[in-house]
Each structure stands twice: as structure tokens, then as C-alpha cells.
Scaffold this motif. Structure first.
Motif, PDB file in Angstrom:
ATOM      1  N   ARG A  37       0.826  -1.217   0.000  1.00  0.00           N
ATOM      2  CA  ARG A  37       0.000   0.000   0.000  1.00  0.00           C
ATOM      3  C   ARG A  37       0.858   1.263   0.000  1.00  0.00           C
ATOM      4  O   ARG A  37       0.416   2.329  -0.433  1.00  0.00           O
ATOM      5  CB  ARG A  37      -0.929   0.021   1.222  1.00  0.00           C
ATOM      6  N   SER A  38       2.084   1.162   0.502  1.00  0.00           N
ATOM      7  CA  SER A  38       2.941   2.354   0.555  1.00  0.00           C
ATOM      8  C   SER A  38       3.240   2.881  -0.845  1.00  0.00           C
ATOM      9  O   SER A  38       3.581   4.051  -1.017  1.00  0.00           O
ATOM     10  CB  SER A  38       4.245   2.034   1.280  1.00  0.00           C
ATOM     11  N   THR A  39       3.070   2.064  -1.858  1.00  0.00           N
ATOM     12  CA  THR A  39       3.275   2.512  -3.242  1.00  0.00           C
ATOM     13  C   THR A  39       2.388   3.712  -3.562  1.00  0.00           C
ATOM     14  O   THR A  39       2.747   4.562  -4.369  1.00  0.00           O
ATOM     15  CB  THR A  39       2.946   1.365  -4.216  1.00  0.00           C
ATOM     16  N   ILE A  40       1.217   3.753  -2.913  1.00  0.00           N
ATOM     17  CA  ILE A  40       0.315   4.896  -3.159  1.00  0.00           C
ATOM     18  C   ILE A  40       1.013   6.201  -2.801  1.00  0.00           C
ATOM     19  O   ILE A  40       1.033   7.157  -3.578  1.00  0.00           O
ATOM     20  CB  ILE A  40      -0.979   4.739  -2.335  1.00  0.00           C
ATOM     21  N   GLY A  41       1.632   6.213  -1.616  1.00  0.00           N
ATOM     22  CA  GLY A  41       2.358   7.414  -1.182  1.00  0.00           C
ATOM     23  C   GLY A  41       3.468   7.751  -2.153  1.00  0.00           C
ATOM     24  O   GLY A  41       3.649   8.906  -2.560  1.00  0.00           O
ATOM     25  N   PHE A  42       4.188   6.710  -2.575  1.00  0.00           N
ATOM     26  CA  PHE A  42       5.284   6.904  -3.525  1.00  0.00           C
ATOM     27  C   PHE A  42       4.781   7.553  -4.816  1.00  0.00           C
ATOM     28  O   PHE A  42       5.359   8.506  -5.327  1.00  0.00           O
ATOM     29  CB  PHE A  42       5.919   5.527  -3.808  1.00  0.00           C
ATOM     30  N   MET A  43       3.658   7.041  -5.314  1.00  0.00           N
ATOM     31  CA  MET A  43       3.143   7.548  -6.587  1.00  0.00           C
ATOM     32  C   MET A  43       2.615   8.975  -6.462  1.00  0.00           C
ATOM     33  O   MET A  43       2.780   9.788  -7.367  1.00  0.00           O
ATOM     34  CB  MET A  43       2.074   6.618  -7.138  1.00  0.00           C
ATOM     35  N   VAL A  44       1.969   9.249  -5.331  1.00  0.00           N
ATOM     36  CA  VAL A  44       1.504  10.626  -5.131  1.00  0.00           C
ATOM     37  C   VAL A  44       2.701  11.573  -5.174  1.00  0.00           C
ATOM     38  O   VAL A  44       2.687  12.614  -5.839  1.00  0.00           O
ATOM     39  CB  VAL A  44       0.758  10.760  -3.775  1.00  0.00           C
ATOM     40  N   ARG A  45       3.781  11.190  -4.489  1.00  0.00           N
ATOM     41  CA  ARG A  45       4.956  12.047  -4.459  1.00  0.00           C
ATOM     42  C   ARG A  45       5.512  12.257  -5.870  1.00  0.00           C
ATOM     43  O   ARG A  45       5.756  13.386  -6.300  1.00  0.00           O
ATOM     44  CB  ARG A  45       6.035  11.423  -3.571  1.00  0.00           C
ATOM     45  N   GLU A  46       5.695  11.147  -6.578  1.00  0.00           N
ATOM     46  CA  GLU A  46       6.289  11.259  -7.915  1.00  0.00           C
ATOM     47  C   GLU A  46       5.440  12.135  -8.829  1.00  0.00           C
ATOM     48  O   GLU A  46       5.942  13.007  -9.522  1.00  0.00           O
ATOM     49  CB  GLU A  46       6.450   9.864  -8.536  1.00  0.00           C
ATOM     50  N   MET A  47       4.155  11.871  -8.830  1.00  0.00           N
ATOM     51  CA  MET A  47       3.289  12.613  -9.757  1.00  0.00           C
ATOM     52  C   MET A  47       3.224  14.094  -9.408  1.00  0.00           C
ATOM     53  O   MET A  47       3.301  14.946 -10.285  1.00  0.00           O
ATOM     54  CB  MET A  47       1.875  12.030  -9.755  1.00  0.00           C
ATOM     55  N   THR A  48       3.066  14.390  -8.121  1.00  0.00           N
ATOM     56  CA  THR A  48       2.911  15.805  -7.786  1.00  0.00           C
ATOM     57  C   THR A  48       4.219  16.562  -7.980  1.00  0.00           C
ATOM     58  O   THR A  48       4.225  17.637  -8.566  1.00  0.00           O
ATOM     59  CB  THR A  48       2.390  15.996  -6.349  1.00  0.00           C
ATOM     60  N   ILE A  49       5.329  15.990  -7.501  1.00  0.00           N
ATOM     61  CA  ILE A  49       6.582  16.748  -7.610  1.00  0.00           C
ATOM     62  C   ILE A  49       6.992  16.920  -9.060  1.00  0.00           C
ATOM     63  O   ILE A  49       7.354  18.007  -9.501  1.00  0.00           O
ATOM     64  CB  ILE A  49       7.699  16.071  -6.794  1.00  0.00           C
ATOM     65  N   LEU A  50       6.927  15.855  -9.823  1.00  0.00           N
ATOM     66  CA  LEU A  50       7.416  15.933 -11.197  1.00  0.00           C
ATOM     67  C   LEU A  50       6.501  16.745 -12.103  1.00  0.00           C
ATOM     68  O   LEU A  50       6.959  17.525 -12.918  1.00  0.00           O
ATOM     69  CB  LEU A  50       7.537  14.526 -11.781  1.00  0.00           C
ATOM     70  N   GLU A  51       5.218  16.538 -11.970  1.00  0.00           N
ATOM     71  CA  GLU A  51       4.342  17.104 -12.974  1.00  0.00           C
ATOM     72  C   GLU A  51       3.247  18.022 -12.402  1.00  0.00           C
ATOM     73  O   GLU A  51       3.107  19.158 -12.808  1.00  0.00           O
ATOM     74  CB  GLU A  51       3.703  15.964 -13.786  1.00  0.00           C
ATOM     75  N   LEU A  52       2.496  17.481 -11.466  1.00  0.00           N
ATOM     76  CA  LEU A  52       1.284  18.222 -11.089  1.00  0.00           C
ATOM     77  C   LEU A  52       1.588  19.543 -10.401  1.00  0.00           C
ATOM     78  O   LEU A  52       1.043  20.580 -10.789  1.00  0.00           O
ATOM     79  CB  LEU A  52       0.380  17.342 -10.224  1.00  0.00           C
ATOM     80  N   ALA A  53       2.486  19.518  -9.412  1.00  0.00           N
ATOM     81  CA  ALA A  53       2.730  20.772  -8.690  1.00  0.00           C
ATOM     82  C   ALA A  53       3.240  21.871  -9.617  1.00  0.00           C
ATOM     83  O   ALA A  53       2.639  22.946  -9.691  1.00  0.00           O
ATOM     84  CB  ALA A  53       3.668  20.544  -7.514  1.00  0.00           C
ATOM     85  N   PRO A  54       4.327  21.634 -10.362  1.00  0.00           N
ATOM     86  CA  PRO A  54       4.794  22.746 -11.214  1.00  0.00           C
ATOM     87  C   PRO A  54       3.823  23.089 -12.342  1.00  0.00           C
ATOM     88  O   PRO A  54       3.542  24.278 -12.573  1.00  0.00           O
ATOM     89  CB  PRO A  54       6.129  22.257 -11.773  1.00  0.00           C
ATOM     90  N   THR A  55       3.286  22.095 -13.027  1.00  0.00           N
ATOM     91  CA  THR A  55       2.509  22.411 -14.230  1.00  0.00           C
ATOM     92  C   THR A  55       1.124  22.939 -13.891  1.00  0.00           C
ATOM     93  O   THR A  55       0.698  23.977 -14.411  1.00  0.00           O
ATOM     94  CB  THR A  55       2.409  21.181 -15.142  1.00  0.00           C
ATOM     95  N   ILE A  56       0.417  22.231 -13.011  1.00  0.00           N
ATOM     96  CA  ILE A  56      -0.933  22.703 -12.676  1.00  0.00           C
ATOM     97  C   ILE A  56      -0.867  24.060 -11.988  1.00  0.00           C
ATOM     98  O   ILE A  56      -1.636  24.975 -12.301  1.00  0.00           O
ATOM     99  CB  ILE A  56      -1.675  21.683 -11.771  1.00  0.00           C
ATOM    100  N   THR A  57       0.096  24.217 -11.085  1.00  0.00           N
ATOM    101  CA  THR A  57       0.238  25.521 -10.427  1.00  0.00           C
ATOM    102  C   THR A  57       0.477  26.603 -11.468  1.00  0.00           C
ATOM    103  O   THR A  57      -0.119  27.690 -11.418  1.00  0.00           O
ATOM    104  CB  THR A  57       1.420  25.495  -9.439  1.00  0.00           C
ATOM    105  N   SER A  58       1.346  26.310 -12.438  1.00  0.00           N
ATOM    106  CA  SER A  58       1.649  27.324 -13.449  1.00  0.00           C
ATOM    107  C   SER A  58       0.433  27.634 -14.306  1.00  0.00           C
ATOM    108  O   SER A  58       0.220  28.779 -14.700  1.00  0.00           O
ATOM    109  CB  SER A  58       2.806  26.875 -14.330  1.00  0.00           C
ATOM    110  N   ILE A  59      -0.359  26.604 -14.595  1.00  0.00           N
ATOM    111  CA  ILE A  59      -1.551  26.861 -15.409  1.00  0.00           C
ATOM    112  C   ILE A  59      -2.552  27.718 -14.625  1.00  0.00           C
ATOM    113  O   ILE A  59      -3.151  28.650 -15.167  1.00  0.00           O
ATOM    114  CB  ILE A  59      -2.161  25.536 -15.900  1.00  0.00           C
ATOM    115  N   VAL A  60      -2.672  27.410 -13.337  1.00  0.00           N
ATOM    116  CA  VAL A  60      -3.542  28.244 -12.499  1.00  0.00           C
ATOM    117  C   VAL A  60      -3.007  29.674 -12.470  1.00  0.00           C
ATOM    118  O   VAL A  60      -3.754  30.649 -12.625  1.00  0.00           O
ATOM    119  CB  VAL A  60      -3.617  27.672 -11.067  1.00  0.00           C
ATOM    120  N   LEU A  61      -1.685  29.803 -12.339  1.00  0.00           N
ATOM    121  CA  LEU A  61      -1.100  31.145 -12.283  1.00  0.00           C
ATOM    122  C   LEU A  61      -1.197  31.865 -13.630  1.00  0.00           C
ATOM    123  O   LEU A  61      -1.272  33.084 -13.678  1.00  0.00           O
ATOM    124  CB  LEU A  61       0.358  31.073 -11.832  1.00  0.00           C
TER     125      LEU A  61
END
Ligand SMILES: Nc1ncnc2c1ncn2[C@@H]1O[C@H](COP(=O)(O)OP(=O)(O)OP(=O)(O)O)[C@@H](O)[C@H]1O
Ligand SMILES: [Mg+2]
Lengths: 243, 267
Positions: free
Chosen positions: A70-94
């Protein structure tokens, strides 16, 4: 298209010739940074928290195999948000928030002759108005992206534990698993690139507004659509070049 | 002294300025007179370089301005104070900050308290003492105009351009502003150009008047000559003002009577 691009390059060039003193530039940049930061922090916080939460819930929904911990879920959340979602979605919102603000502000100043008033005083209006906005964005966007990374991981934690998808211990194990610090660097580089694109394109659109209130509105819309497209293209290019 | 030579400007297929030449003298209030839409504002913007004329040149005290190097143009511009027709106040700043702005940018060695003194002095001259903390959106049109004038005169400029300084003002304030402009011009011996279509200003402060009609200079002279003009378009302009019309009628009547007397004597 090519003509616009040439005009854009000339505009960028005009920002760095005969500007005001460094002290004025510094003060203006701080002012703009505070404006951009304070105006955007709330929306970035809300969006990133939910993105983290949604990512966590959806990943856990897709991971039904008992063989995967189940810890893979945490791993995947981290990978997806740091690599893609945080920078890109934040930038699109901005792009929506900051881009339309920059274009609308500059467009209004242009049509109400405030830009002319600066020019008549012998001030390079492009450099005085636009350069601080770009510098401030380069400085503030990465900070907002770091905030977004933290909050989306926190959002994932709350959603994961609240729905009972995994325990707190599993989540924390997951997000610490096989951590690659370069990913953070990569995300920050991306956010700087996006910051430059959004602020410069929006300034360009706003600065060359002519006409009336209708054109100011149109400049805002064009600024946002151009910025979003530029961000997505740059996202792809960065991934190709840097990963 | 500002000299303009053969200025042409076309927007699309509309010819707005058609070869305007002239001289604006130092220490005098030079008026640009003309009906709405004749290109007064465009001419003023051509002079300060906000609009690039298609043909023609402008010199400021012998220094060539149009098409000169950016450095030299900016150097000249730092000596210009300008009031825009739309006032063009910075709407994110208070009245005080608006008037202080050119001082901050153009005279960096002035101290904060010196700047504030100057701001208060200028606001007082335009009759707006105490409005320091208001935002432009809280002002009436006439008040905006006056803040615009205060901002234009705040740094000691060598050239002062005012686009319709007293439109939208009541007659009393308009007169005050006219007088203020004339006073400043004479006190500091600067070159002033005032765009107007107000005949009261013409009588009050028109040291030198240039009459524009459909992008052409039709007449030039002093306020003393203006009553004697035989240019039809300018006469129409004069007749639109009641007091001047009456004055002119009296003059014409006197002239007629004089002529009659002369012819009677001849008989
Ligand atoms: N940027 C522009 N693009 C196209 N046409 C313009 C532009 N600026 C001015 N014009 C045209 O030039 C003409 C002269 O305009 P201008 O503003 O100089 O008039 P004006 O003499 O100042 O009139 P008013 O007394 O009403 O202010 C007008 O017909 C206007 O439509
Ligand atoms: Mg005008």
C-alpha cells in the motif's frame, strides 16, 4: 505568427536597454513579488491540496493487487505531484490568475495614456513596468511551486488516511521511498521557465493593447490562452531535455 | 523655443496633419486652437514623440528631436511636463504619489521631505490642498485635470504641454488654471503649449495662437490680432463665443460708421 514572434523578441530587448536605476528596479520588483505572491497563495493552496487528495484516491482505486504494498500509493503521489502536477498545474492556475492580471493592468495603463505619461517623463515604460513583473514571477513562482508540492503531499495524506486506503505509516514510508532529489531541481527549473513564459507573454499582450475596454478584455483572454499553450509546450520540451 | 517643420500624419487613409509648421516661443503661452477632431492632440503627441510623424521634424531649443537617438530624446523628455487630455493619472497611486512620482524619477537626490513639500506646494497651486491621500478613482474629472497639472509642473520643467487644461472645469477654476499656466510660464521662462478650444483662454492667456483647421495651420498671431482676422473658419470660431461676437460686432459697427462718416465727408 512569425511577425508576432519578432515583435516579442524586440519587446524583450527593449526591457533591458536604458532602464531605471537598480534601486528603483529592486523596489518595484519587491512590490510586484508581494502582489503576485499574496494574490496567488490562496488559490495555489486550494488547488494543490485537492490535486494531492484526488491523486491519492485515484491511485489507491487503481491499485487493487494484493502483491503491491500500500505504501506505493504514497510513492506515486509524491512522484506525480513533484514531477508534474505541482509545477505544471500551479503554473496553469497562475497563467489564469497572474497572466490576466498583468495583461489587464498593462492594457488599461496603455489605453488610459498612463504608459504615454511615463514615456513623456523620459522613462522607458516597458522596462519600468514589465521587467519587475518578470523578475518577480521568476522569484515567486518557484516558491509557490514548493508550497504546492508540500500541500499536495499533505492533501494526499489526509485523503489517503481519511478514506482508509492506507495507514499513516504506509503513506510516510511511501513518500520516503527511492527519493530522487534531482526531481525537485527539475520541477523548480520548470517553474522558472513557466514563470518567464507566462509573465513575458502576458506583458507583451497587455503592453501592445490599443483601443478601449473591449480590447483590454481581449488582451487578457489572449494572454491566458497563449500562456497556457506555451506552458504545455515548454513542459514537454523540458521533459525531453532534462529527464 | 520649439520649432516644428512640415509635420504630416496619416492614420489609415485619414490625413490628420497636413504639413504643419511653426515656432513656439519661450516665456510665452502658445495656444493651439481648433475645433474638435482637427488634430490638436495628435500634433501635441507628435511634438513630444508619442506619435511618430510620417514626415516632418521637431527641434527643442535647437536640438533635433524626431528620429534622434533614444538617449537624446529621453534627455529632452526629462525636461517636459505634460498634461494629457484624459489626465492619465496613475490609478494605482494616491494623488500625493502621482505628483511625487516625476520628482522621484527625475530628481533622485531630492530628500523625501523636500519632495513632500514640493507636492504640497503644487497641490496648493491647483487648489487641491488636503487631497493628498485620495485615489484618482475618487476624484471628479476636473479634480483629475488639476492633479494632472500639479504632476506636470512638479519637476521644474523647461517645456510645459497642456492638452485642454480647463475643459470640464467651472469658469472660475478654469480661469485660475489659465492664470496659473501663464504665471508659471513667465516666472520660470519656459516654453508652454496649451491645446484649447476655449475662447476665454485665448483672450486671457493667448500670447501666441496657432489656429488649426482640418490638419492645416490656417492662421497664426496674437490675441490682439485675432479680432481683425478675415479667415472665415476662425471667424466662425470667434462668433461661437457670445462676448467676442458682441465685441466683434461693435468693432465692425464702428468700422462701418467710420467708413460711412468718411464717405459722407467726401461727399
Ligand atoms: N491613434 C489613432 N488612430 C487613428 N486615428 C486617430 C488616432 N488618434 C487620433 N486619430 C484621429 O485623428 C483625428 C484628430 O484627433 P485629435 O485627438 O488630435 O483631435 P483633437 O483636435 O484633439 O480634438 P478634441 O478637441 O476633441 O480633443 C481624429 O479624427 C481622430 O479620429
Ligand atoms: Mg484632443
Amino acid at each position: 505568427m512569425l511577425k508576432h514572434f519578432g515583435k516579442y523578441l524586440l519587446f524583450m530587448g527593449s526591457l533591458v536597454v536604458r532602464g531605471e536605476s537598480p534601486r528603483i528596479l529592486f523596489n518595484r520588483t519587491i512590490d510586484e513579488a508581494i502582489l503576485i505572491g499574496i494574490n496567488s497563495i490562496m488559490i495555489v493552496a486550494i488547488v494543490s491540496t485537492f490535486i494531492g487528495a484526488v491523486t491519492c484516491v485515484q491511485v489507491s482505486y487503481n491499485l487493487t493487487s494484493a502483491l503491491i504494498p500500500r505504501s506505493t500509493i504514497g510513492f506515486m503521489v509524491r512522484e506525480m505531484t513533484i514531477l508534474e502536477l505541482a509545477p505544471t498545474i500551479t503554473s496553469i492556475v497562475l497563467a489564469g490568475k497572474v497572466g490576466s492580471n498583468i495583461a489587464g493592468g498593462l492594457g488599461t495603463m496603455q489605453i488610459t495614456e498612463q504608459v504615454d505619461a511615463l514615456e513623456v517623463m523620459g522613462i522607458n515604460s516597458a522596462s519600468y513596468l514589465v521587467l519587475p513583473k518578470i523578475l518577480a514571477s521568476l522569484f515567486v513562482f518557484p516558491m509557490l511551486v514548493i508550497l504546492a508540492m508540500f500541500l499536495s503531499i499533505a492533501g494526499g495524506y489526509v485523503a489517503g488516511t481519511a478514506t482508509g486506503a492506507l495507514t499513516a505509516q504506509e503513506y510516510i514510508t511511501g513518500i520516503r521511498d527511492a527519493f530522487v532529489p534531482y526531481n525537485i531541481v527539475f520541477a523548480l527549473i520548470k517553474s522558472v521557465v513557466f514563470a518567464f513564459l507566462i509573465s513575458s507573454l502576458s506583458s507583451f499582450r497587455g503592453y501592445y493593447t490599443s483601443g478601449g475596454a473591449l480590447e483590454v478584455g481581449a488582451a487578457g483572454t489572449t494572454a491566458v490562452t497563449n500562456s497556457v499553450i506555451a506552458v504545455l509546450i515548454a513542459d514537454y520540451v523540458c521533459a525531453e531535455l532534462l529527464l | 523655443m520649439i520649432e516644428i517643420h512640415n509635420i504630416h500624419k496619416t492614420f489609415g487613409d485619414k490625413k490628420v496633419l497636413d504639413g504643419v509648421s511653426g515656432v513656439f516661443e519661450t516665456g510665452k503661452t502658445n495656444l493651439l486652437l481648433g475645433a474638435s477632431g482637427t488634430g490638436k492632440s495628435v500634433l501635441l503627441k507628435c511634438i513630444v514623440g508619442l506619435i511618430k510623424p510620417d514626415i516632418g521634424s521637431v527641434t527643442f531649443d535647437g536640438t533635433y528631436f524626431t528620429n534622434n537617438k533614444l538617449d537624446i530624446r529621453q534627455e529632452i523628455r526629462r525636461k517636459i511636463g505634460m498634461l494629457f487630455q484624459s489626465s492619465a493619472l496613475f490609478d494605482s497611486m494616491t494623488v500625493e504619489k502621482n505628483v511625487e512620482f516625476p520628482l522621484k524619477m527625475l530628481t533622485p537626490d531630492m530628500s523625501k521631505s523636500e519632495r513632500l513639500d514640493r507636492v504640497n506646494f503644487c497641490l496648493k497651486r491647483v487648489g487641491l490642498e488636503g487631497a493628498n491621500k485620495k485615489m484618482p478613482s475618487e476624484l471628479s474629472g476636473g479634480m483629475k485635470k488639476r492633479v494632472g497639472i500639479a504632476r506636470a509642473i512638479a519637476p521644474n520643467c523647461t517645456y510645459l504641454f497642456c492638452d485642454e487644461p480647463n475643459s470640464g472645469l467651472d469658469p472660475l477654476t478654469a480661469l485660475k488654471i489659465d492664470k496659473l499656466i501663464k504665471e508659471i510660464t513667465e516666472e520660470y521662462n519656459i516654453t508652454t503649449i496649451v491645446v484649447t478650444h476655449d475662447m476665454n483662454s485665448v483672450i486671457e492667456i493667448g500670447d501666441k495662437i496657432m489656429f488649426l483647421y482640418e490638419g492645416k495651420k490656417l492662421w497664426e498671431g496674437t490675441r490682439d490680432d485675432i479680432m481683425d482676422t478675415d479667415i472665415h473658419e476662425l471667424n466662425e470660431f470667434i462668433f461661437a463665443n457670445r462676448l467676442m461676437r458682441d465685441a466683434k460686432k461693435v468693432e465692425e459697427r464702428e468700422e462701418l460708421e467710420e467708413n460711412e462718416r468718411k464717405s459722407n465727408q467726401l461727399k
